[in-house]
Scaffold this motif. Structure first.
Motif, PDB file in Angstrom:
ATOM      1  N   UNK A  96       0.851  -1.185   0.000  1.00  8.00           N
ATOM      2  CA  UNK A  96       0.000   0.000   0.000  1.00  8.00           C
ATOM      3  C   UNK A  96       0.887   1.236   0.000  1.00  8.00           C
ATOM      4  N   UNK A  97       0.297   2.353  -0.398  1.00  9.28           N
ATOM      5  CA  UNK A  97       0.962   3.642  -0.292  1.00  9.28           C
ATOM      6  C   UNK A  97       0.426   4.320   0.968  1.00  9.28           C
ATOM      7  N   UNK A  98       1.287   4.717   1.905  1.00  6.79           N
ATOM      8  CA  UNK A  98       0.807   5.253   3.187  1.00  6.79           C
ATOM      9  C   UNK A  98       0.030   6.559   3.079  1.00  6.79           C
ATOM     10  N   UNK A  99       0.161   7.239   1.964  1.00  3.75           N
ATOM     11  CA  UNK A  99      -0.577   8.485   1.758  1.00  3.75           C
ATOM     12  C   UNK A  99      -1.739   8.278   0.789  1.00  3.75           C
ATOM     13  N   UNK A 100      -1.458   7.776  -0.403  1.00  9.24           N
ATOM     14  CA  UNK A 100      -2.468   7.689  -1.465  1.00  9.24           C
ATOM     15  C   UNK A 100      -3.577   6.690  -1.174  1.00  9.24           C
ATOM     16  N   UNK A 101      -3.300   5.650  -0.415  1.00 10.24           N
ATOM     17  CA  UNK A 101      -4.288   4.599  -0.183  1.00 10.24           C
ATOM     18  C   UNK A 101      -5.118   4.814   1.070  1.00 10.24           C
ATOM     19  N   UNK A 157      -8.142  12.312  11.523  1.00 11.31           N
ATOM     20  CA  UNK A 157      -7.749  13.178  12.640  1.00 11.31           C
ATOM     21  C   UNK A 157      -6.474  12.664  13.286  1.00 11.31           C
ATOM     22  N   UNK A 158      -5.590  13.597  13.647  1.00 15.37           N
ATOM     23  CA  UNK A 158      -4.461  13.288  14.519  1.00 15.37           C
ATOM     24  C   UNK A 158      -5.016  13.304  15.943  1.00 15.37           C
ATOM     25  N   UNK A 180      -4.460  16.937   9.456  1.00 17.49           N
ATOM     26  CA  UNK A 180      -3.795  15.643   9.568  1.00 17.49           C
ATOM     27  C   UNK A 180      -3.130  15.246   8.251  1.00 17.49           C
ATOM     28  N   UNK A 181      -3.770  15.567   7.138  1.00 21.70           N
ATOM     29  CA  UNK A 181      -3.187  15.268   5.820  1.00 21.70           C
ATOM     30  C   UNK A 181      -1.850  15.984   5.654  1.00 21.70           C
ATOM     31  N   UNK A 183       0.090  17.076   8.055  1.00 23.46           N
ATOM     32  CA  UNK A 183       1.008  16.509   9.037  1.00 23.46           C
ATOM     33  C   UNK A 183       1.636  15.216   8.508  1.00 23.46           C
ATOM     34  N   UNK A 184       0.830  14.339   7.918  1.00 25.57           N
ATOM     35  CA  UNK A 184       1.336  13.069   7.395  1.00 25.57           C
ATOM     36  C   UNK A 184       2.380  13.289   6.311  1.00 25.57           C
ATOM     37  N   UNK A 185       2.112  14.218   5.403  1.00 26.62           N
ATOM     38  CA  UNK A 185       3.079  14.519   4.340  1.00 26.62           C
ATOM     39  C   UNK A 185       4.405  14.978   4.931  1.00 26.62           C
ATOM     40  N   UNK A 186       4.335  15.849   5.915  1.00 29.28           N
ATOM     41  CA  UNK A 186       5.556  16.366   6.554  1.00 29.28           C
ATOM     42  C   UNK A 186       6.302  15.257   7.296  1.00 29.28           C
ATOM     43  N   UNK A 187       5.569  14.366   7.948  1.00 22.96           N
ATOM     44  CA  UNK A 187       6.185  13.291   8.710  1.00 22.96           C
ATOM     45  C   UNK A 187       6.884  12.273   7.809  1.00 22.96           C
ATOM     46  N   UNK A 188       6.282  11.954   6.669  1.00 22.51           N
ATOM     47  CA  UNK A 188       6.919  11.025   5.731  1.00 22.51           C
ATOM     48  C   UNK A 188       8.287  11.556   5.320  1.00 22.51           C
ATOM     49  N   UNK A 189       8.349  12.832   5.002  1.00 20.64           N
ATOM     50  CA  UNK A 189       9.604  13.437   4.558  1.00 20.64           C
ATOM     51  C   UNK A 189      10.591  13.553   5.720  1.00 20.64           C
TER      52      UNK A 189
END
Length: 311
Positions: free
Chosen positions: A100-105, A110-111, A288-289, A291-297
């Protein structure tokens, strides 16, 4: 609170009920065993959300593969949510391939909460502050327990070694409690642990706190200085959030996201989370979206800097 804001907030549970009441039971999957921090957050959220969404919500534990088993299930199941944790954004940089893709899927909802990390040591350890530890660990090797290769506490420990110029010998465990148990028994020196796992042992004086991992002091441990006071920019914590599968209906995203934020802000859940050493958040889906992008990087860079690999 302004009247229009109050009316909007008070209408959210009703909106959630209209959208979801007729649907089937909803499951929250947890990629960790019962009894841990992730499971605790999931069950607290399920209890609050069941009433707010007027819908039966159950929790299912699917531990294994650093949360990937549960995540893979939710990615293809529209009737399931995922109580994810920090490993969700770390795993893409650790594993050669994921189903799976942790973002796209996934659909961010909510955080829910954050957890600072405590740097704890056995009671008779010769250092009681981070500067004392750093001076000692530059002279000789010091052992530190980690709760699984590639976990947030493992990577933060590796950054501690790298930024602090210390000789830290990592000892891997299957979870935080076994590592903490060995620290209490004198088999290892240190553990960088979430508050929930360590606080009981600290209160019993079976472990002592040397420092905290966040840039700011932790209210429950005001005497423990941040590692960042010595290592500028050192700021690591674990977190828990709620995801659905990709392609959720916008009205469901709004309803579940709003209900989760309200649940986290409720007195009962807020106190419950804080009693476990967690910081309640309750973000919007959009927040939250981002935040997730920033955390992946952010974690991608940490994995690269530390050279961490999974077998």
């Amino acid at each position: 609170m302004q009247r229009r804001h109050f009316l909007a907030a008070s209408a959210l549970p009703l909106l959630a009920g209209r959208v979801l009441a007729a649907d089937s039971a909803l499951r929250i999957l947890v990629g960790a065993p019962p009894g841990g921090g992730t499971d605790l957050v999931a069950r607290a959220a399920a209890q609050e959300l069941s009433g707010r969404l007027h819908r039966t919500i159950t929790v299912e534990n699917r531990p294994g593969a650093a949360g990937n088993i549960a995540a893979a299930q939710v990615a293809k199941d529209p009737d399931a949510l995922l109580l994810c944790y920090t490993s969700h954004v770390i795993n893409p940089s650790l594993f050669a391939s994921l189903p799976f893709d942790p973002i796209k899927d996934f659909t961010p909802l909510s955080l829910v909460a954050r957890s600072p990390l405590l740097l704890v040591a056995r009671p008779d350890f010769p250092a009681s502050t981070f500067p004392e530890l750093q001076a000692l660990a530059k002279k000789r090797s010091v052992s530190i327990g980690i709760a699984g290769i590639g976990s947030a506490n493992h990577l933060a420990s590796e950054m501690l070694r790298k930024q602090g110029g210390m000789e830290l010998l990592s000892v891997s465990y299957k979870g935080a409690v076994p590592a903490l148990t060995d620290a209490m028994g004198g088999q290892i020196d240190l553990v960088l642990s979430n508050v929930a796992s360590a606080q009981t042992f600290v209160a019993a004086r079976k472990l002592k706190v040397l420092a905290v991992s966040t840039a700011q002091r932790v209210a429950a441990y005001p005497d423990a200085a941040p590692i960042a006071d010595v290592l500028p920019g050192f700021d690591y914590s674990s977190w828990y959030g709620l995801l659905g599968a990709a392609g959720m209906k916008p009205q469901d995203v709004e309803a579940i996201g709003a209900a989760t934020a309200l649940a986290v802000r409720s007195e009962a859940m807020r106190r419950h989370l804080q009693s476990e050493g967690l910081e309640p958040v309750g973000s919007t889906p959009a927040e939250f979206a981002r935040f997730l992008q920033q955390e992946v990087e952010r974690w991608r860079k940490v994995v690269a800097l530390t050279g961490t690999k999974v077998a």
